[in-house]
Design a protein around this motif. Structure first.
Motif, PDB file in Angstrom:
ATOM      1  N   UNK A   3       0.542  -0.965   0.214  1.00  0.00           N
ATOM      2  CA  UNK A   3      -0.188  -0.037  -0.139  1.00  0.00           C
ATOM      3  C   UNK A   3       0.880   1.298  -0.014  1.00  0.00           C
ATOM      4  N   UNK A   4      -0.164   2.267  -0.700  1.00  0.00           N
ATOM      5  CA  UNK A   4       0.763   3.092  -0.669  1.00  0.00           C
ATOM      6  C   UNK A   4       1.488   3.926   0.822  1.00  0.00           C
ATOM      7  N   UNK A   5       2.837   4.562   0.717  1.00  0.00           N
ATOM      8  CA  UNK A   5       3.365   4.245   1.846  1.00  0.00           C
ATOM      9  C   UNK A   5       3.759   3.323   3.249  1.00  0.00           C
ATOM     10  N   UNK A   6       4.156   1.676   2.908  1.00  0.00           N
ATOM     11  CA  UNK A   6       3.908   1.070   3.121  1.00  0.00           C
ATOM     12  C   UNK A   6       5.508   1.241   3.124  1.00  0.00           C
ATOM     13  N   UNK A   7       6.860   0.751   4.282  1.00  0.00           N
ATOM     14  CA  UNK A   7       7.520   0.522   4.608  1.00  0.00           C
ATOM     15  C   UNK A   7       7.791  -0.954   4.220  1.00  0.00           C
ATOM     16  N   UNK A   8       9.389  -1.687   3.798  1.00  0.00           N
ATOM     17  CA  UNK A   8       9.346  -2.623   3.341  1.00  0.00           C
ATOM     18  C   UNK A   8      11.396  -2.650   3.428  1.00  0.00           C
ATOM     19  N   UNK A   9      12.019  -3.922   3.597  1.00  0.00           N
ATOM     20  CA  UNK A   9      13.608  -4.405   3.535  1.00  0.00           C
ATOM     21  C   UNK A   9      13.246  -5.021   1.778  1.00  0.00           C
ATOM     22  N   UNK A  10      13.980  -4.906   1.008  1.00  0.00           N
ATOM     23  CA  UNK A  10      14.100  -5.864   0.160  1.00  0.00           C
ATOM     24  C   UNK A  10      14.300  -6.525   0.544  1.00  0.00           C
ATOM     25  N   UNK A  11      15.284  -7.514  -0.370  1.00  0.00           N
ATOM     26  CA  UNK A  11      15.838  -8.431  -0.756  1.00  0.00           C
ATOM     27  C   UNK A  11      17.336  -7.842  -0.769  1.00  0.00           C
ATOM     28  N   UNK A  12      17.563  -7.033  -1.857  1.00  0.00           N
ATOM     29  CA  UNK A  12      19.424  -6.728  -0.868  1.00  0.00           C
ATOM     30  C   UNK A  12      19.395  -6.349   0.306  1.00  0.00           C
ATOM     31  N   UNK A  13      18.779  -6.005   1.664  1.00  0.00           N
ATOM     32  CA  UNK A  13      18.720  -5.468   2.768  1.00  0.00           C
ATOM     33  C   UNK A  13      18.066  -4.069   2.539  1.00  0.00           C
ATOM     34  N   UNK A  14      18.148  -3.553   1.862  1.00  0.00           N
ATOM     35  CA  UNK A  14      17.772  -1.945   1.926  1.00  0.00           C
ATOM     36  C   UNK A  14      16.623  -1.770   2.138  1.00  0.00           C
ATOM     37  N   UNK A  16      12.911   0.701   1.889  1.00  0.00           N
ATOM     38  CA  UNK A  16      12.203   1.354   0.593  1.00  0.00           C
ATOM     39  C   UNK A  16      11.082   1.817   1.061  1.00  0.00           C
ATOM     40  N   UNK A  17      10.672   3.262   0.823  1.00  0.00           N
ATOM     41  CA  UNK A  17       8.741   2.806   0.947  1.00  0.00           C
ATOM     42  C   UNK A  17       7.614   3.106  -0.217  1.00  0.00           C
ATOM     43  N   UNK A  18       6.954   2.311  -0.375  1.00  0.00           N
ATOM     44  CA  UNK A  18       5.817   2.019  -1.765  1.00  0.00           C
ATOM     45  C   UNK A  18       5.898   4.053  -1.865  1.00  0.00           C
ATOM     46  N   UNK A  19       5.645   4.347  -2.891  1.00  0.00           N
ATOM     47  CA  UNK A  19       4.600   5.333  -3.766  1.00  0.00           C
ATOM     48  C   UNK A  19       3.854   5.159  -4.640  1.00  0.00           C
ATOM     49  N   UNK A  36       0.969   3.803 -10.676  1.00  0.00           N
ATOM     50  CA  UNK A  36       1.809   2.313 -10.386  1.00  0.00           C
ATOM     51  C   UNK A  36       2.246   2.677  -8.925  1.00  0.00           C
ATOM     52  N   UNK A  37       2.412   1.815  -8.316  1.00  0.00           N
ATOM     53  CA  UNK A  37       3.038   1.468  -6.973  1.00  0.00           C
ATOM     54  C   UNK A  37       4.786   1.185  -6.858  1.00  0.00           C
ATOM     55  N   UNK A  38       5.102   1.985  -6.634  1.00  0.00           N
ATOM     56  CA  UNK A  38       6.589   1.370  -6.837  1.00  0.00           C
ATOM     57  C   UNK A  38       7.501   1.729  -5.451  1.00  0.00           C
ATOM     58  N   UNK A  39       8.456   0.831  -5.387  1.00  0.00           N
ATOM     59  CA  UNK A  39       9.468   1.099  -4.276  1.00  0.00           C
ATOM     60  C   UNK A  39      10.524   2.168  -4.653  1.00  0.00           C
ATOM     61  N   UNK A  40      10.693   3.110  -3.751  1.00  0.00           N
ATOM     62  CA  UNK A  40      12.001   4.323  -3.396  1.00  0.00           C
ATOM     63  C   UNK A  40      12.162   3.926  -2.136  1.00  0.00           C
ATOM     64  N   UNK A  41      13.715   4.069  -2.883  1.00  0.00           N
ATOM     65  CA  UNK A  41      15.116   3.293  -1.732  1.00  0.00           C
ATOM     66  C   UNK A  41      14.603   4.759  -0.708  1.00  0.00           C
ATOM     67  N   UNK A  42      14.892   4.809  -0.097  1.00  0.00           N
ATOM     68  CA  UNK A  42      15.367   5.731   1.764  1.00  0.00           C
ATOM     69  C   UNK A  42      16.544   5.917   2.169  1.00  0.00           C
ATOM     70  N   UNK A  43      16.442   7.082   2.324  1.00  0.00           N
ATOM     71  CA  UNK A  43      17.774   7.499   2.535  1.00  0.00           C
ATOM     72  C   UNK A  43      18.996   6.756   3.427  1.00  0.00           C
ATOM     73  N   UNK A  44      19.890   7.638   4.212  1.00  0.00           N
ATOM     74  CA  UNK A  44      21.601   6.254   4.476  1.00  0.00           C
ATOM     75  C   UNK A  44      20.769   6.705   5.576  1.00  0.00           C
ATOM     76  N   UNK A  45      20.276   7.644   6.145  1.00  0.00           N
ATOM     77  CA  UNK A  45      19.871   7.784   7.331  1.00  0.00           C
ATOM     78  C   UNK A  45      18.665   6.841   8.326  1.00  0.00           C
ATOM     79  N   UNK A  46      18.427   7.154   6.931  1.00  0.00           N
ATOM     80  CA  UNK A  46      16.694   6.609   7.059  1.00  0.00           C
ATOM     81  C   UNK A  46      17.542   4.755   7.450  1.00  0.00           C
ATOM     82  N   UNK A  47      18.048   4.570   6.934  1.00  0.00           N
ATOM     83  CA  UNK A  47      18.433   3.005   6.547  1.00  0.00           C
ATOM     84  C   UNK A  47      18.900   2.725   7.588  1.00  0.00           C
ATOM     85  N   UNK A  48      20.175   3.301   8.168  1.00  0.00           N
ATOM     86  CA  UNK A  48      20.506   3.106   9.870  1.00  0.00           C
ATOM     87  C   UNK A  48      19.446   2.947  10.611  1.00  0.00           C
TER      88      UNK A  48
END
Length: 89
Positions: A3-14, A16-19, A36-48
């Motif tokens: 869903x729009x806004x959902x946070x997910x951890x992708x297979x590469x370990x990073x 992303x938020x669906x947008x 379209x609903x796409x996963x946008x990878x988050x900035x590094x500070x949010x990753x940590x």
């Protein structure tokens, strides 16, 4: 299904938020109506930050503490196996 806004951890370990994004097609009558609903990878500070939070929750779970998202999605509910509970907001 995401869903729009959902946070997910992708297979590469990073993380992303669906947008939801509009698709524009030049010369097409319904241009801009296709979404379209796409996963946008988050900035590094949010990753940590998210990695740290996930590790913390995993530590609670390994100690037998049940971790649940509060019904209003404004906090976490922690409940030990001994039925002692705490709420974290």
């Amino acid at each position: 299904m995401a869903y729009d806004g959902e946070l997910v951890k992708m297979q590469n370990g990073r993380w992303a938020r669906f947008q939801r994004c509009q698709v524009y097609r030049p010369g097409v009558a319904d241009a801009g109506e296709t979404m379209l609903l796409i996963a946008v990878e988050l900035e590094e500070r949010y990753q940590q930050l998210l990695d740290d939070a996930a590790d913390s929750l995993a530590e609670y779970r390994s100690q037998g503490v049940q971790v649940r998202l509060a019904p209003d999605a404004q906090g976490l509910s922690l409940q030990a196996e001994t039925s002692v509970s705490a709420s974290v907001n």
